[in-house]
Design a protein around this motif. Structure first.
Motif, mmCIF file in Angstrom:
data_model
loop_
_atom_site.group_PDB
_atom_site.id
_atom_site.type_symbol
_atom_site.label_atom_id
_atom_site.label_comp_id
_atom_site.label_asym_id
_atom_site.label_seq_id
_atom_site.Cartn_x
_atom_site.Cartn_y
_atom_site.Cartn_z
ATOM 1 N N LEU A 62 22.003 23.865 -3.259
ATOM 2 C CA LEU A 62 23.493 23.980 -1.772
ATOM 3 C C LEU A 62 24.338 23.784 -2.053
ATOM 4 O O LEU A 62 25.536 23.433 -1.039
ATOM 5 N N VAL A 81 17.050 29.018 6.063
ATOM 6 C CA VAL A 81 19.221 29.548 5.751
ATOM 7 C C VAL A 81 19.272 31.059 7.086
ATOM 8 O O VAL A 81 17.323 31.747 5.916
ATOM 9 N N SER A 82 20.296 31.030 7.066
ATOM 10 C CA SER A 82 19.453 32.779 6.947
ATOM 11 C C SER A 82 19.999 34.132 6.605
ATOM 12 O O SER A 82 20.363 33.428 5.269
ATOM 13 N N ASP A 84 21.582 36.642 5.976
ATOM 14 C CA ASP A 84 22.930 37.350 5.098
ATOM 15 C C ASP A 84 23.842 35.828 4.795
ATOM 16 O O ASP A 84 24.309 35.638 4.205
ATOM 17 N N HIS A 85 23.259 34.417 4.709
ATOM 18 C CA HIS A 85 23.521 33.136 3.615
ATOM 19 C C HIS A 85 23.260 33.959 2.646
ATOM 20 O O HIS A 85 23.916 32.869 1.535
ATOM 21 N N ALA A 86 22.009 34.128 2.804
ATOM 22 C CA ALA A 86 20.762 33.996 1.648
ATOM 23 C C ALA A 86 21.701 34.920 0.144
ATOM 24 O O ALA A 86 21.747 34.704 -0.709
ATOM 25 N N THR A 88 24.356 36.348 0.523
ATOM 26 C CA THR A 88 26.035 35.726 -0.144
ATOM 27 C C THR A 88 26.180 35.296 -1.138
ATOM 28 O O THR A 88 26.670 34.779 -1.754
ATOM 29 N N LEU A 89 25.086 33.857 -0.593
ATOM 30 C CA LEU A 89 25.089 32.693 -2.347
ATOM 31 C C LEU A 89 24.307 33.339 -3.727
ATOM 32 O O LEU A 89 24.871 33.514 -4.282
ATOM 33 N N PRO A 770 20.032 22.323 8.343
ATOM 34 C CA PRO A 770 21.046 22.558 7.182
ATOM 35 C C PRO A 770 21.510 21.017 7.647
ATOM 36 O O PRO A 770 21.636 20.554 8.556
#
Length: 771
Positions: A62, A81-82, A84-86, A88-89, A770
């Motif tokens: 990360l 993480v959320s 949405d973040h996952a 995206t990644l 984080p």
């Protein structure tokens, strides 16, 4: 108020008892004569401390730390993480890898059993998603039977798994057979399972019927209990990895005494004359007689001679288990077992001849096939590249290297992103320390997991998935004539989502959500697949409506009537009218095609090749015990090692290792002691069990204990828990199949007198906020 709900698993069907949305217990079905004890243990595992509850990303990945030999993959903390973040990644990383390195840089082989269910099949969902996104490098064959899958199409023709519909069923054995000779045994523990599920276990009852009908059994295995006690089998302990030599000694005895079936060999086989020259020593000066075989196998010359006589004078069936081909030159015992059956005189006669894999899955030998059942529709993979399944570490370590495979030359691709779901490579693969080194090379590893097992701990991005208890589906097992409803028993733990939900979200980000979901909800897909099945089978099947099926939980499928091409019975009756799908139309005792490959480790006919590691090797001076890393009785591979049944089988938290009392006494080992099992590749702790069911010179340590290295980044570090794949060699069977050779491994065992380290296999990694 308690509700009773249907549960389907690879180890059988059960009833879940739910109270106010809480899973209370799992019970066997009343009509299952031999229910597996694995099922009830799913309850405590559903909410144990090892559950992955939120998306998590390895801290170093990360933070963009560069890849290096000292990478912290496997030792690093994770950041939750959320979703949405996952998403995206993962979607951004897929775009980057494809644009910079090409579609073949994405590996989606993702091998493993996953869970029962026609819709929520992890690999099916993954492969559909990756194919729609541009394609992926795939894996071919299985760890279980790679050598068999490659050799049999050359010898008897057809699809690699078509032999299962061509060999005698147990009911036919009951009615027609007098003698069963089982190379590798018939361990009932393995028949707990069936790919895709099953309604009722039948193998145990069918074996009992064989014995009651007077069928005699011979168990040729290093382990006495590889055959059920009620079969009263004759046990011929064999030096591991020498089954081919035993078969050759039997075949030579048949030949020189004129006991072989000359008519069948002449009409229905090709190449026997060239093979006979090898048996007689005309090619290499070595007669493969009973005395020669006795020196190699440990089975007496008289026993080999007697077995040859009985096989040719009684209605006989030669069975070969999958385990014997997971070894150096594993193709040879499979090929040779077919040749031996052809010589014996019973090939193609009702209930007799040859078969493979009996008792390795419940439906094998119970039914030839089952009727059509719909599943997640496949999408053609635009990438033609593939690797043999057991060569994943080679591929990661040596991209660009060229290897042989079944007459082809394969260039190993450079894999930059590994996407894995529904499997556990840190269970299946051999030489886990080598795999660990290989696992550091890709840019990114994405894993879908329900628990923090070793594969999850060695990932970069971990996406928490719902278990089979936490989603709607229906099951249809291999050759099992039932559909079993799988309604959601409980809500997913934490923020878990189904594989399909995750891939739909990724497909939305990448621009093909409609193509992936076809605008159906998950329960809409389940209903659609059921109705597809119902429509395909038509009025004769008389399947109930989906709503009625969902209420009743089980539906009966019509019996499959074939056709089953490649019948040995038809071949015997008229080889001209009913040829096999081989180049010659007959059983290929000598294969011109294999011979043309020019391999030095797999010739044109079955041969004895000395294994790299076995009890007659020079290495046995240092490591004098042969390791049998067979399938566990307490779980399916590594599935539910954290379940009550598997945990109850352990000794002071370690996996049990069986050792003969003579070998234990010479090492000062007593039952219940914690011992260190070791060789040059690694070492692990296990709990000693003394048993004369294991022949001297052999130890048995089942696969599937979650790997628990003391120092995950240190090659050769001690495993606290008892995973035998720290000891097994990552070496292919041969250039033909490139299959795993896990059962060719020498070890030694010693009493462990140091302070015992805590078992941390089921503990989650460090989870940090984080930065």
């Amino acid at each position: 108020m308690e509700r009773r709900m249907s549960v389907a698993t690879h180890w059988g069907s059960f009833v879940a008892v739910v109270d106010s949305g809480r899973l209370v217990r799992i019970e066997p079905r009343h009509d299952d004569p031999a229910p597996s004890p694995i099922g009830p243990g799913m309850v405590t595992a559903a909410d144990d401390s090892a559950r992955v509850l939120r998306p998590a990303v390895r801290k170093g990945w990360l933070n963009g730390e560069p890849r290096a030999h000292g990478t912290a993959r496997g030792t690093d903390a994770f950041v939750e993480v959320s979703w949405d973040h996952a998403i995206t990644l993962v979607s951004d990383e897929l775009r980057r890898v494809r644009s910079q390195h090409g579609d073949s840089a994405v590996f989606g082989g993702s091998y493993g059993w996953a869970s029962a269910g026609r819709f929520h099949h992890a690999q099916g969902q993954l492969h559909r998603f990756l194919a729609l996104d541009g394609g992926y490098t795939d894996a071919r064959n299985t760890y279980s039977t790679a050598a068999l899958e490659v050799i049999l199409p050359h010898v008897i023709g057809g699809h690699p798994w078509s032999y299962q519909s061509r060999m005698p069923m147990w009911a036919e054995v009951v009615d027609n057979c007098e003698l069963v000779v089982a190379f590798g045994g018939l361990a009932l523990k393995n028949s707990q399972i069936n790919p895709g599920g099953l309604a009722r276990h039948q193998t145990q009852d069918l074996q009992r019927q064989c014995r009651e009908a007077g069928v005699r059994f011979v168990n040729i295995s290093p382990i006495r209990s590889d055959v059920a006690g009620f079969l009263d089998a004759e046990w011929l302990p064999v030096v591991p990895n020498t089954d081919t030599a035993a078969m050759l000694g039997i075949a030579h005895t048949m030949l020189v005494n004129g006991w072989h079936d000359e008519d069948f060999l002449r009409r229905c086989c090709v190449g026997f004359d060239r093979f006979a020259s090898y048996l007689l020593g005309e090619l290499d000066g070595i007669r493969k007689d009973a005395a020669w075989a006795a020196k190699i196998t440990g089975i007496s010359r008289d026993a080999i001679t007697d077995l040859a006589r009985r096989l040719t004078t009684r209605r006989s069936l030669i069975m070969v288990n999958y385990a014997v081909q997971r070894a150096d030159h594993g193709e040879q015992p499979i090929w040779m077992s077919v040749v031996l059956a052809a010589m014996a005189g019973s090939m193609g006669r009702p209930g007799c001849g040859w078969g493979a894999g009996y008792a390795t899955m419940d439906a094998t030998g119970v039914a030839r096939d089952r009727a059509f059942v719909a599943t997640v529709p496949e999408v053609a993979n635009p990438v033609p590249d593939f690797i043999p399944v057991a060569r994943i570490a080679d591929t990661l370590l040596h991209p660009g290297e060229v290897i042989d495979y079944d007459g082809k030359r394969l260039t190993l691709p450079e894999l930059r992103l590994v996407y894995w779901c529904g499997g556990n490579p840190f269970h299946h693969h051999q030489d886990l320390h080598r795999l660990t080194r290989a696992w550091q090379t890709p840019d990114t590893v994405v894993v879908h997991e329900a628990w923090w097992n070793t594969t999850a701990k060695f990932a970069d991005i971990v996406l928490p998935v719902a278990t089979s208890l936490e989603r709607d589906d229906f099951a249809a097992g291999f050759s099992d004539p039932h559909l079993v409803a799988m309604p959601k028993v409980r809500e997913p733990a934490g923020e878990s989502r189904t594989d399909h939900h995750i891939f739909a979200a990724l497909a939305s980000r990448l621009g093909f959500e409609q193509e992936f979901t076809e605008s159906r909800s998950e329960i809409g897909w389940v209903r659609h697949l059921y109705e597809q099945t119902r429509a395909k089978l038509g009025d004769d099947a008389a399947l109930p409506s989906f709503d009625d099926f969902w209420r009743s939980s089980t539906a009966e499928l019509p019996a499959s009537t074939g056709p089953f091409p490649g019948s040995f019975e038809a071949l015997r009756s008229d080889p001209q009218r009913f040829p096999l799908p081989t180049p010659s139309g007959r059983i290929e005792i000598f294969s011109e095609e294999i011979d043309s490959f020019g391999y030095d480790d797999c010739a044109g006919h079955p041969k004895w090749y000395e294994p790299v590691e076995w009890l007659r090797a020079d290495l046995s001076d240092r490591f004098p015990l042969h390791l049998i890393s067979n399938q566990p009785a307490s779980r399916l591979h590594s599935q539910y090692d954290n379940g009550d049944h598997s945990l109850s089988s352990k000794i002071r938290g370690r996996e049990p290792v069986a050792i003969n009392p003579l070998d234990a006494a010479s090492r000062g080992i007593e039952s219940g002691m914690i011992v260190r099992v070791y060789n040059d590749r690694g070492s692990c702790l296990a709990g000693a069990v003394l048993s004369d069911d294991v022949m001297p010179g052999v130890v048995q340590l089942s696969t599937g204990a979650w790997w628990d290295p003391v120092q995950p980044g240190l090659s050769g570090t001690l495993d606290r828990h008892g995973n035998p794949n720290v000891l097994t060699a990552d070496r292919p069977c041969s250039r033909l199949s490139q299959g795993p050779s896990a059962l060719s491994a020498l070890v030694d065992v010693e009493f462990y007198d140091e302070p015992l380290p805590d078992v941390l296999a089921f503990a989650p990694p460090s989870l940090v906020p984080p930065s």
